[in-house]
Structure formats: structure tokens, C-alpha cells
Motif scaffolding. Structure first.
Motif, PDB file in Angstrom:
ATOM      1  N   ALA A  90       1.007  -0.994  -0.456  1.00 33.20           N
ATOM      2  CA  ALA A  90      -0.482  -0.301  -0.412  1.00 33.20           C
ATOM      3  C   ALA A  90       0.366   1.138  -0.394  1.00 33.20           C
ATOM      4  O   ALA A  90       0.409   2.275  -0.409  1.00 33.20           O
ATOM      5  CB  ALA A  90      -0.932   0.159   1.466  1.00 33.20           C
ATOM      6  N   TYR A  91       1.807   0.698   0.060  1.00 35.13           N
ATOM      7  CA  TYR A  91       2.965   2.257   0.048  1.00 35.13           C
ATOM      8  C   TYR A  91       4.684   2.360  -0.597  1.00 35.13           C
ATOM      9  O   TYR A  91       4.453   3.392  -1.283  1.00 35.13           O
ATOM     10  CB  TYR A  91       3.411   2.306   1.352  1.00 35.13           C
ATOM     11  CG  TYR A  91       2.805   2.073   2.721  1.00 35.13           C
ATOM     12  CD1 TYR A  91       3.129   3.890   3.441  1.00 35.13           C
ATOM     13  CD2 TYR A  91       1.975   1.252   2.993  1.00 35.13           C
ATOM     14  CE1 TYR A  91       1.492   4.113   4.147  1.00 35.13           C
ATOM     15  CE2 TYR A  91       0.847   1.686   4.839  1.00 35.13           C
ATOM     16  CZ  TYR A  91       0.591   2.502   4.828  1.00 35.13           C
ATOM     17  OH  TYR A  91      -0.470   2.883   5.831  1.00 35.13           O
ATOM     18  N   ALA A  92       4.661   1.497  -1.284  1.00 38.47           N
ATOM     19  CA  ALA A  92       6.007   0.914  -1.669  1.00 38.47           C
ATOM     20  C   ALA A  92       5.492   0.811  -3.284  1.00 38.47           C
ATOM     21  O   ALA A  92       6.553   0.232  -4.073  1.00 38.47           O
ATOM     22  CB  ALA A  92       7.051   0.278  -0.859  1.00 38.47           C
ATOM     23  N   PHE A 144      10.253   9.728   1.250  1.00 35.86           N
ATOM     24  CA  PHE A 144       8.996   8.534   2.316  1.00 35.86           C
ATOM     25  C   PHE A 144       8.707   7.021   1.852  1.00 35.86           C
ATOM     26  O   PHE A 144       9.259   6.518   2.509  1.00 35.86           O
ATOM     27  CB  PHE A 144       7.343   9.336   1.838  1.00 35.86           C
ATOM     28  CG  PHE A 144       6.104   8.542   2.908  1.00 35.86           C
ATOM     29  CD1 PHE A 144       6.646   9.129   4.419  1.00 35.86           C
ATOM     30  CD2 PHE A 144       5.318   7.891   2.338  1.00 35.86           C
ATOM     31  CE1 PHE A 144       5.360   8.086   4.644  1.00 35.86           C
ATOM     32  CE2 PHE A 144       4.814   7.544   2.930  1.00 35.86           C
ATOM     33  CZ  PHE A 144       4.576   7.535   3.991  1.00 35.86           C
ATOM     34  N   THR A 145       8.645   6.664  -0.090  1.00 35.65           N
ATOM     35  CA  THR A 145       8.375   5.555  -0.220  1.00 35.65           C
ATOM     36  C   THR A 145       9.655   4.720  -0.234  1.00 35.65           C
ATOM     37  O   THR A 145      10.375   3.918   0.753  1.00 35.65           O
ATOM     38  CB  THR A 145       8.330   5.989  -2.044  1.00 35.65           C
ATOM     39  OG1 THR A 145       7.252   6.823  -1.440  1.00 35.65           O
ATOM     40  CG2 THR A 145       8.188   4.296  -2.600  1.00 35.65           C
ATOM     41  N   LEU A 171       9.068   1.023 -10.492  1.00 34.14           N
ATOM     42  CA  LEU A 171       9.220   2.254  -9.926  1.00 34.14           C
ATOM     43  C   LEU A 171      10.514   1.719  -9.556  1.00 34.14           C
ATOM     44  O   LEU A 171      11.427   2.409  -9.310  1.00 34.14           O
ATOM     45  CB  LEU A 171       8.657   1.418  -8.245  1.00 34.14           C
ATOM     46  CG  LEU A 171       8.312   2.932  -7.238  1.00 34.14           C
ATOM     47  CD1 LEU A 171       7.759   4.148  -7.685  1.00 34.14           C
ATOM     48  CD2 LEU A 171       7.679   2.657  -6.176  1.00 34.14           C
ATOM     49  N   ALA A 172      11.088   0.446  -9.850  1.00 34.44           N
ATOM     50  CA  ALA A 172      12.345   0.319  -9.729  1.00 34.44           C
ATOM     51  C   ALA A 172      13.277   1.085 -10.260  1.00 34.44           C
ATOM     52  O   ALA A 172      14.417   1.532 -10.303  1.00 34.44           O
ATOM     53  CB  ALA A 172      13.486  -0.836  -9.943  1.00 34.44           C
ATOM     54  N   LYS A 173      13.437   2.162 -11.863  1.00 33.74           N
ATOM     55  CA  LYS A 173      13.628   2.872 -12.745  1.00 33.74           C
ATOM     56  C   LYS A 173      13.419   4.153 -12.048  1.00 33.74           C
ATOM     57  O   LYS A 173      14.380   5.018 -12.491  1.00 33.74           O
ATOM     58  CB  LYS A 173      12.917   2.563 -14.085  1.00 33.74           C
ATOM     59  CG  LYS A 173      12.408   1.033 -14.302  1.00 33.74           C
ATOM     60  CD  LYS A 173      11.561   1.384 -15.676  1.00 33.74           C
ATOM     61  CE  LYS A 173      11.553  -0.539 -16.637  1.00 33.74           C
ATOM     62  NZ  LYS A 173      11.135  -0.235 -17.570  1.00 33.74           N
TER      63      LYS A 173
END
Length: 232
Positions: A90-92, A144-145, A171-173
Motif C-alpha cells: 500500500a506504500y511502496a 517517504f517511499t 518503480l525501480a527505474k
């Protein structure tokens, strides 16, 4: 798998996409030669594949390895798609980043490029673009993430002492926007005996290829098990 195999008369293996991506990474990608690593997929959700001593961890029922559903906030956590609250996913995840953006925009008053977008339409790509353009609020969202993900990884390291954490997915990019706070959070929270031992690396596989390559490797393995059994 048994039912499909019986129907078509060929060896069949089954796994989920995150586990398949881990097999693909171990066979063809950044984890080649590694026998202990954790693959974290950062997409619309947070998936994971855990490899210990060269073998995927499935647990007694085949469902082990759901690190996206470790709970990061026990009180007043966000609702997760799994039905619980406070999960890492829910966050990352990419959707988690968009949710963080909406929360930050509602409780903070400073100017931001993100205010030019309808709040419900904001995506993680919008946050990334704003951060690259120097937007402070967007950078804080990645801070934050990365911190939450790093705190979770510090705990993951404690239970399996992996050689590496492999990050995969859109998201890793985000590069150092995510990786810098992530590494800082790991260093701050990891047990001292593990400090500096686990590498944080990015996948070497194309996002569209990893799970397919892993599934092909799994199928190859299933075929050889049947052939070896027949030879015996």
C-alpha cells in the motif's frame, strides 16, 4: 499443473509472476550465480520471490514469499487490496506512490507541479517527472517511499541473509530518487551483523521478459525431471 499435464500429456509447472521473475533473474539476469537472493517486484503491487540455497521458497502450501504483505504500519495504516491495512504494498508500489502524492497534496500547502494535475489522476510517473524537474514535494514522496521500503528490506535481510536484493519493475527505474533513501533506511535499521553484506541491485531483464524467461526455465526444469525419472 497435474490436471493440465494429464490433459495434454506434457510436463507442466506452475508459479506466480514474481517467483517466475526471480527464476528468470537467477537464470539470465543480475542474480546469475547467486544462490541466496530476494527479488522484489515494484509494479502496481509489491511482489517477491525468495531464493534460498538456489531454491525458491514456496512454503508447505505453495504460497510463501508474500513480502508485499508484511505490515509496515500497525495503527491507522492504509487499506490494502488484500483486505488488511498497513501492508508494504500500500506504500511502496506504483499505486502506493500515487496515494502518497494525494495525501501529501492534501496536508501540505507548498506549491508543486503535481497541483497542475487532477488529484485523482496522478500516477507514479507524474511524481517521477515532477521530482526530476526539481519539485520538492515530489522528491519528498520518493524519500517517504524509499524509507518504508528500506525499513522492510532491513527486516527481510535479517531472516534470510541474502547476497542481494534485486529490484524489478517500473518503480525501480526511479534510480537514486528511490535508492538513496532506501539504502539509508537499510543502514539505519539493519541488524549490525548484516550491515554492508547485502547488495541492492537492479534487474538486468526487460520488464516484459522476466516472468516469461523464468517460466520457460521452470518448464525446462520440469521437462528434465520427467526425462530423468523415465531414464531411471
Amino acid at each position: 499443473a497435474d490436471k493440465v499435464s494429464a490433459k495434454f500429456g506434457i510436463p507442466v509447472a506452475i508459479t506466480n509472476d514474481a517467483n517466475a521473475a526471480a527464476i528468470g533473474e537467477m537464470t539470465y539476469g543480475a542474480a546469475r550465480g547467486m544462490r541466496d537472493f530476494i527479488m522484489i517486484t515494484l509494479g502496481t503491487g509489491v511482489g517477491s520471490g525468495i531464493v534460498v540455497n538456489g531454491q525458491l521458497v514456496y512454503g508447505h502450501d505453495g504460497f510463501a514469499g508474500e513480502l508485499g504483505h508484511v505490515i509496515m504500519k500497525r495503527n491507522n495504516g492504509r487499506m490494502c487490496g488484500c483486505g488488511r491495512t498497513g501492508c508494504l504494498e500500500a506504500y511502496a508500489s506504483a499505486t502506493g506512490v500515487a496515494r502518497t502524492a494525494r495525501e501529501f497534496l492534501e496536508v501540505r500547502s507548498e506549491p508543486s507541479l503535481l497541483r497542475e494535475i487532477e488529484i485523482e489522476d496522478i500516477t507514479s510517473k507524474d511524481v517521477y517527472d515532477a521530482a526530476i524537474a526539481g519539485d520538492k514535494l515530489a522528491k519528498d514522496i520518493f524519500e517517504f517511499t524509499g524509507r518504508i521500503l528500506g525499513e522492510a528490506i532491513a527486516d527481510m535481510i535479517a531472516f534470510s541473509s541474502p547476497q542481494a536484493i534485486v529490484l524489478f519493475g517500473g518503480l525501480a527505474k526511479s534510480g537514486e530518487l528511490l535508492l538513496k533513501p532506501l539504502r539509508e533506511a537499510i543502514d539505519k535499521n539493519v541488524l549490525s551483523i548484516f550491515k554492508g553484506k547485502t547488495k541492492i541491485i537492479l534487474s538486468e531483464l526487460k520488464e516484459s521478459d522476466a516472468a516469461v524467461l523464468g517460466a520457460s526455465a521452470l518448464g525446462w526444469e520440469a521437462k528434465h525431471k520427467v526425462n530423468n525419472s523415465n531414464n531411471e
